[in-house]
Design an enzyme around this catalytic site. Sequence first.
Site, short mmCIF file in Angstrom:
data_model
loop_
_atom_site.label_atom_id
_atom_site.label_comp_id
_atom_site.label_asym_id
_atom_site.label_seq_id
_atom_site.Cartn_x
_atom_site.Cartn_y
_atom_site.Cartn_z
CB THR A 150 41.71 38.49 44.81
OG1 THR A 150 41.99 39.37 45.91
CG2 THR A 150 40.71 39.15 43.89
CE LYS A 180 43.03 42.63 45.82
NZ LYS A 180 41.63 42.31 46.20
CG ASN A 193 46.04 44.46 47.42
OD1 ASN A 193 45.24 45.35 47.69
ND2 ASN A 193 45.87 43.21 47.80
CG ASP A 240 45.21 45.29 51.80
OD1 ASP A 240 45.19 44.93 52.99
OD2 ASP A 240 44.18 45.56 51.16
CG ASP A 286 44.90 40.06 48.48
OD1 ASP A 286 44.38 39.51 47.48
OD2 ASP A 286 44.33 40.96 49.14
#
Length: 346
Positions: free
Chosen positions: A202, A139, A142, A155, A137
């Site tokens: 995502t 991005k 985060n 996260d 994840d």
Amino acid sequence: MELGEKIGLDHFTPIRPLGFGDTGSVHLVELKNTGELYAMKAMDKSVMLNRNKVHRACIEREIISLLDHPFLPTLYASFQTPTHVCLITDFFPGGELFALLDKQPMKIFKEETARFYAAEVVVGLEYLHCLGIIYRDLKPENLLLQKDGHIVLSDFDLSFLTSCKPHVLKHPLPTKRRRSRTQPLPTFVAEPTTQSNSFVGTEEYIAPEIIAGTGHSSAIDWWALGILMYEMLYGRTPFRGKNRQKTFANILHKDLTFPSSIPVSLAARKLINALLHKDPTNRLGSNSGANEIKKHPFFQGINWPLIRCQKPPLLDVPLQFIGRERDPKDKDVEWEDELLPSLEVY
């Protein structure tokens, strides 16, 4: 607070909310009578049960408890109330990289700045992969910023914990005809090899192999690094469509293009191109991990062993810190009655 006392919710004073997610919220809290600030992630048990996310919360706690790295959070305590599972971790006052990027002119970073953040992400991912953790994840939302301007990967509720067998690759010695005064140094490789078939991530950062359902491993993190670099340098992601279906179609089939209106070096474009190879077996980083990426010309000049000591580059719009002062839009922050009982640490 007495030595050996079990930590619970009543040891903390709420300061302000920091964010809201799928299964709960994150709050800035103070350990009572110390002035020390922490982030508390409070995950709602009923929501996790309804959405079948209990396993994910357990994995996230296990992963954070393993971490010991300057670009990753530390888990200081975890406890339950009748309604919530709570994790106490570091508070990072710089907020999200996404917000910082959004404030810059044209919503882009200068190449020197993008190089700095990308290099720290590479080091963070290298450490995670060494532990058998596929992040899944990556991005800008985060990536959090420490007070000194360095980043932290946060996260881990979508992360995959598997095994990893680190090994050293010894390179063949030069032949007699091509003698060299220096022998090639061995390469340390630590990439998880286990495949997962979960559909996670995502939308604009998801790798092609996840959409295709062909199984994925740690190469998806290097794909996401390519998307992140593109977004930092061009102000948008490369495959975004008008809807989810179109975005996925673009990720699977559309060729990568670079806008000519924004000047970006050839080295940066070549690195992004190598990271965004649709075939994971040919993607940069998939064979010998972070070492392949660190050696790319784009990162020339990065002192990898001392990157933690490097001074972050100056920004057009400087980093602004989140303080104790509440945002006027914040709701009144009080622990709900059912949250208050201090239960044993688990």
